[in-house]
Design a protein around this motif. Structure first.
Motif, mmCIF file in Angstrom:
data_model
loop_
_atom_site.group_PDB
_atom_site.id
_atom_site.type_symbol
_atom_site.label_atom_id
_atom_site.label_comp_id
_atom_site.label_asym_id
_atom_site.label_seq_id
_atom_site.Cartn_x
_atom_site.Cartn_y
_atom_site.Cartn_z
ATOM 1 N N THR B 17 0.787 -1.371 0.039
ATOM 2 C CA THR B 17 -0.274 0.053 -0.112
ATOM 3 C C THR B 17 0.788 1.209 -0.009
ATOM 4 O O THR B 17 1.954 1.444 0.836
ATOM 5 N N LEU B 19 1.740 5.108 0.619
ATOM 6 C CA LEU B 19 1.463 6.355 1.592
ATOM 7 C C LEU B 19 1.736 7.596 0.960
ATOM 8 O O LEU B 19 1.143 8.427 0.948
ATOM 9 N N HIS B 53 6.905 6.312 1.444
ATOM 10 C CA HIS B 53 6.611 5.260 2.396
ATOM 11 C C HIS B 53 5.653 4.103 1.476
ATOM 12 O O HIS B 53 4.641 4.511 0.897
ATOM 13 N N TYR B 55 3.742 0.170 2.502
ATOM 14 C CA TYR B 55 3.446 -0.661 3.705
ATOM 15 C C TYR B 55 3.233 -1.929 3.084
ATOM 16 O O TYR B 55 2.144 -2.178 1.962
ATOM 17 N N TRP B 63 6.924 -1.402 7.225
ATOM 18 C CA TRP B 63 6.773 0.033 6.698
ATOM 19 C C TRP B 63 8.080 0.258 5.830
ATOM 20 O O TRP B 63 9.199 -0.042 6.792
#
Lengths: 993, 91
Positions: B17, B19, B53, B55, B63
């Protein structure tokens, strides 16, 4: 003539004459052979007219023998499996195949809409934009439906696809697109090096152009060499050969998309098998040996049935033993096209004439012509006579100005070859122009990819083998494989000479893009009207925007544009290339993710028990939750829900709340960590106690809420809302790993490990005593409100017990390992029977939380602050936490904010609806006096009326005020009273009792 | 796109995911509203090499700080966040 394979040659071809296949086209029965495509079987049966064109409904035949086909598109199969716009040239023949021509009515032969041809002069580029502008409302009502009926291609089946599609991953060192001479040579070199190889071939037979054009490789006939190469590859364990598989796209990180037509060659996929499979192939290297596409020359009447690409004619004659015509004329501007004359003569067909646009023809071809007894005409084709019955006569403009006529029933055309530059250009690559072959070739490629052979502009057989072999060897080497690659296959290179010729000027329609009916004059018109950029040209004329993506038309369109604008072709440039290279069914992208399998379904631990009880389930995210449990005689959901609420408030009930997110927080800094992620303190929470917590986003808006219990000094058990379970875990991991790495704390998701039940009502203790070990003290002293600890159940199983209440009643939540969840539900029913235990669903849960004024999803909606929710006092001033600083901003603390308040209609019989807007009484509703809205509503059995919660400007200062609920969506306006959001037991005596 | 997770190895994009900009550092508790405002709202949006970032929610839940060229999607470095990985011993 039809039905008897009259045009099937008596010998040759890669067809199995011992397996005859019957098929139907437009309701007529025909025979073909195994190894045929639908197109080759139609050719063998003398069918020349196979469709009507997109805009003008002109009669069209078969132009090519491959996936670049613009014309021969059919509806394949019938009923739910009907597949529009299927290329007859790639559809494999099977017993019982049914196909129908497209875009004609009432029949292909007599098509009413062909009247459009008479109006052709006005149907030019931009016609719709210019013509159907006025009156504006006519567009939707009249113009568009009429145009849509008249134009277009095949019809979708309109019903759900009964077949299955699969998605799969594959990993290898080298993936190769195409199994012609370059692809096979690349596969041999890579495989001999020891590389893991995947070889993708869109056809159902390996060999590429070798199947039609033959040749001699390593002293062997091409077919024999192919057989040996394939046998060698098949014997190697790390080689996977995938026929009927098109490599259609290249994505980042060496990921390739491929579509495998697993069972498209059968009437219906065998049981438990998929029709198509979408592959994602991860490869260290990729060799594009996708070959080249022969390009047409644009001349008047070039869309007449019987006009065919020269190479396609060779394919039909040599590969399928089907004669597209008996007396063939050839129009070429290059040496390669002449091979069709060789092929025709070898097959015993007549060559009417060769029209060569070049000044010189080689002596070898001159002697071929004199031996074959046909003339060589220097010039170009200026017109074609013949309608739906196909080519009859060809007019030729000779160099020097004279004219000639040629009687023929077929015209083979070769304008040269365009390397298939799609795959190499998909990362916004722009191919470069090569003058010697008058074609675009790849100029670099995405990382890890290289083109070889004809796809790279190397048209000679020897060059294809050499480039392929070298590319395969290099790819394997780059992938870390270093085995002995053996000897390179060798063949001669035929000379390739060409004089570019794109367009022969003439009076009648000359088609550039046959699938979208774009003519040379459309391109010229676009240029005159200022659409000079190729991207504008494409969109204004729709050139190259049909399902064939202009494989036979784009370069010709550019060339014509270049000529009229006085620029060179490379100056004119190409449009951006985008995947997929061939159309891919949406079903293949969806795979099994459709209908009830669109997403995963999560079942609560007590799901099967609840289903036995006849529960009605509601989808909440991926979960199915019991919404209510109807009983016989209950007339609607409201009656069931009201009964459940009354049963809880008057006795005892239970509800599966396992869907809450559950996180174990371990470590010496667990308390300090929770202090930083919640607005309130947790380090001060005593072991054995639970506390409600609220967490903010860093911008000060509320993110999530839930109770957290301290089970040991260094162990907390945290719960989240159902909706945010995964996101809160992600957020907490971010806080732990990125923001506060100095804290010694670990997070473990245990959402699926624990089954959790809320047991609520004044008789809760009576019920719990039946299932919990008698040694456990459940009294107010032994287990006070907000207590939390491990307990032993009767029989010895350990459980976690929390004295928390969402309903406002005396209540506990009990957690057992998930595998005991169903047993827990059954045991609660048995043990609770004497107390009238009632299972309740999410609706009753919601009713009771609204009666208690607890906020939930509708209030935690991503716009509210802790203060808005009436929880501002929870914000600690003694510590820093995520969102603290931003929550203090002026706008987020303004007294005029909309805050949570209770709402009830002044007329007790009135139903309150969520979404209704709150307007000051006696004012006309409008955006300027809109003071908020109703967020949650329910029918309260306790108050015997509809009640709700809302977010209302200064709501807490206005308790008792009568305001207007304005609901324009439902056309309702009614008076409501703003009130304390805690409708039931406001001092909380019941939950503490 | 494929990301090489320091814990799990090379994995497919779907496991991760996004960020965003990894540059902003959360200000100290007493840094004041302006500093926090910048941290919360100001993001670089670089056409080129950017530190981001990501994940690994479909894997080890680490992270990651990924250095990626936003024009070509080329990933030149992946490192785990300071607090990623196994529990510290002692402390």
């Amino acid at each position: 003539m039809a039905g008897d394979q009259a045009n099937r040659l008596t010998s040759g071809g890669l067809i199995d004459r011992s397996t005859a296949l019957s098929f139907r086209f437009d309701g007529k029965n025909f025979l073909g052979f195994k190894g045929d495509t639908l197109a080759s079987a139609l050719v063998a049966n003398g069918v020349r007219l196979v469709g009507r064109s997109f805009k003008y409904h002109r009669p069209r035949g078969i132009l090519t023998a491959g996936s670049e086909e613009p014309n021969a598109l059919v509806e394949l199969r019938s009923g739910a499996r009907r597949e529009p716009n299927t290329k007859a040239t790639t559809a494999e023949l099977y017993e019982g195949l049914e196909a129908a021509s497209q875009n004609r009515w009432p029949s292909l032969n007599f098509d009413v809409m062909s009247v459009n041809q008479l109006f052709a002069p006005i149907f030019v580029a931009g016609f719709y934009y210019k013509t159907f502008m006025w009156p504006a409302k006519f567009w939707e009502a009249i113009y568009e439906p009429a145009i849509r009926r008249a134009a277009g291609l095949g019809r979708a089946s309109g019903v759900s696809d009964p077949d299955h599609y699969d998605k799969a991953w594959a990993h290898c060192d080298v993936v190769i697109a195409g199994s012609g001479p370059a692809g096979l040579a690349a596969a041999l070199a890579a495989a001999r090096s020891g590389a893991r190889v995947i070889l993708c071939e869109e056809d159902f037979v390996l060999g590429g152009r070798l199947l039609a054009d033959g040749g001699t490789i390593d002293g062997l006939p091409a077919a024999e060499w192919v057989a040996r190469a394939v046998a060698e590859l098949e014997a190697m364990p790390d080689v996977r050969i995938m026929t009927r598989t098109s490599l259609f796209g290249v994505y980042d990180g060496g990921t390739y998309g491929a579509i495998e037509r697993v069972n498209d060659h059968l009437p219906v996929p065998p049981e438990h098998q998929v029709r198509q499979r979408l592959w994602r192939i991860v490869a260290k290297r990729c060799v594009v040996a996708a070959g080249a596409i022969e390009r047409p020359i644009v001349f008047a009447g070039n869309d007449t049935p019987g006009v065919m690409m020269a190479s396609a004619m060779r394919s039909y004659i040599n590969r399928y033993a089907a004669a597209p015509a008996r007396r063939i004329a050839l129009f070429t501007n290059n040496e390669d096209g002449w091979r069709t004359a060789d092929t025709a003569i070898a097959a015993g067909l007549q060559v009417a004439a060769v029209i060569d646009a070049r000044a010189d023809v080689s002596p070898a071809h001159r002697s071929l012509a004199s031996k074959g007894g046909f003339p060589v005409l220097h010039g170009s084709v200026s017109a074609v006579e013949g309608g739906k019955g196909g080519v009859r006569k060809i007019s030729v403009s000779l160099t020097g100005g004279a004219r000639a006529e040629v009687e023929a029933d077929g015209l083979a055309v070769s304008g040269g070859w365009n390397p298939a530059v799609g795959l190499t250009s998909y990362h916004r690559g722009r191919p470069k122009w090569r003058d010697d072959i008058a074609a675009f070739v790849p100029d670099g490629a995405p990382p890890g990819m290289v083109a070889a052979g004809a796809a790279n502009g190397a048209f000679g057989l020897g060059a294809c083998l050499r480039e392929g072999f070298e590319a395969g060897a290099a790819a394997a080497r780059d992938a870390g494989r270093s085995g002995n690659i053996g000897s390179m296959p060798v063949a001669d290179d035929a000379a390739f000479s060409l004089t570019p010729l794109w367009h022969v000027a003439g009076k009648c329609k000359a088609f550039v893009d046959q699938q979208h009916d774009v003519t040379a004059s459309d391109v010229e018109l676009a240029q005159r009207e200022g659409f000079q950029s190729v991207e504008h040209l494409k969109r204004y004329t729709t050139l190259g925007m049909a399902t064939d993506q202009g494989k036979t038309s784009n370069v010709a369109g550019l060339a014509i544009m270049a000529a009229v604008s006085g620029k060179s072709i490379p100056e004119t440039g190409t449009t951006i290339y985008r995947p997929p290279y061939v159309p891919v069914a949406i079903g293949a992208f969806a795979g099994h993710h459709r209908d009830e399998n669109f997403h995963a379904t999560r079942l609560t631990p007590s799901h099967h028990w609840a289903a036995e009880q006849g529960a009605i389930f509601v989808d909440t995210g991926l979960w199915k939750r019991a919404q209510w449990y109807p009983r016989p005689g209950e007339k609607d959901w409201l009656e069931s829900v009201t009964r459940e609420v009354k049963a809880v408030r008057g006795g005892v009930g239970f509800c599966d709340v396992s869907t809450l997110g559950k996180i174990d927080v371990h470590g010496p800094d667990a308390g300090a960590f929770l202090d930083r992620v919640y607005i309130n303190a947790f380090s001060s929470l005593a072991v054995g106690k639970a506390r409600y917590g609220l967490m903010l986003r860093e911008d000060g808006i509320v993110y999530d809420d839930g109770t957290t219990s301290r089970l040991a000094e260094d162990h907390y058990f945290l719960t989240t809302t159902t909706a945010k379970a995964g996101l809160v875990m992600q957020h907490l991991e971010f806080c732990r790993q990125v923001l506060f790495p100095e804290l010694d704390v670990q997070l473990t998701s245990v959402s699926d490990q624990w089954a959790q039940f809320s047991i609520a009502g004044p008789k809760t203790r009576d019920l719990l005593k039946e299932i919990i070990d008698p040694a456990e003290d459940l009294s107010n002293d032994g287990f006070p409100f907000m207590g939390a600890r491990e307990v032993k159940l009767r029989g010895g199983l350990k459980a976690r017990l929390f004295r928390i209440s969402f309903s406002g009643e005396m209540a506990f939540e009990i957690s057992v390992p998930a595998r005991y969840g169903e047993a827990m539900a059954r045991n609660l029913m048995i043990a609770g029977k004497p107390f009238g235990v009632t299972p309740y669903g999410t609706e009753a849960l919601g009713v009771m939380r609204i009666e208690k004024g607890h906020v939930a999803g509708p209030e935690l909606n991503g716009t509210t602050t802790a203060g808005d929710l009436g929880l501002g006092k929870m914000m600690s001033t003694k510590k820093d936490f995520v969102g603290r600083v931003m929550a203090g901003r002026e706008a987020l603390t303004a007294p005029s904010r909309q805050v949570v308040v209770g709402i009830k209609p002044t007329d007790k019989a009135r139903r309150l609806r969520s979404g209704a807007h709150i307007i000051p009484k006696d004012e006309t509703p409008g955006p300027e006096n809109d003071q908020g809205y109703v967020t949650s509503v329910c029918f309260s059995p306790v108050l015997d009326q509809w009640i709700g919660l809302g977010l209302v400007e200064r709501g807490r200062e206005r308790i008792g005020e009568i305001v207007l609920a304005h609901d324009p969506l439902r056309g309702e306006d009614y008076d409501v009273e703003l009130c304390n959001p805690v409708f039931y037991d406001p001092d909380g005596g019941r939950q503490r009792g | 796109m494929r990301i090489t997770c320091p814990f799990c190895g090379e994995r497919e994009l779907g496991e991760f995911t996004y960020l965003g900009d990894a540059k902003p550092q959360r200000p100290a508790a007493d840094a004041g509203e302006d500093a926090v405002y910048d941290y919360v709202y100001l993001r670089d949006n670089i056409a080129g090499v950017m530190s981001e970032h990501w994940y690994h929610g479909g894997g080890c839940r680490a992270w990651l700080k990924v250095t990626r060229n936003t024009l070509t999607h080329e990933i030149s470095a992946v490192e785990a966040a300071a607090g990623a990985g196994a529990a510290k011993v002692g402390a």
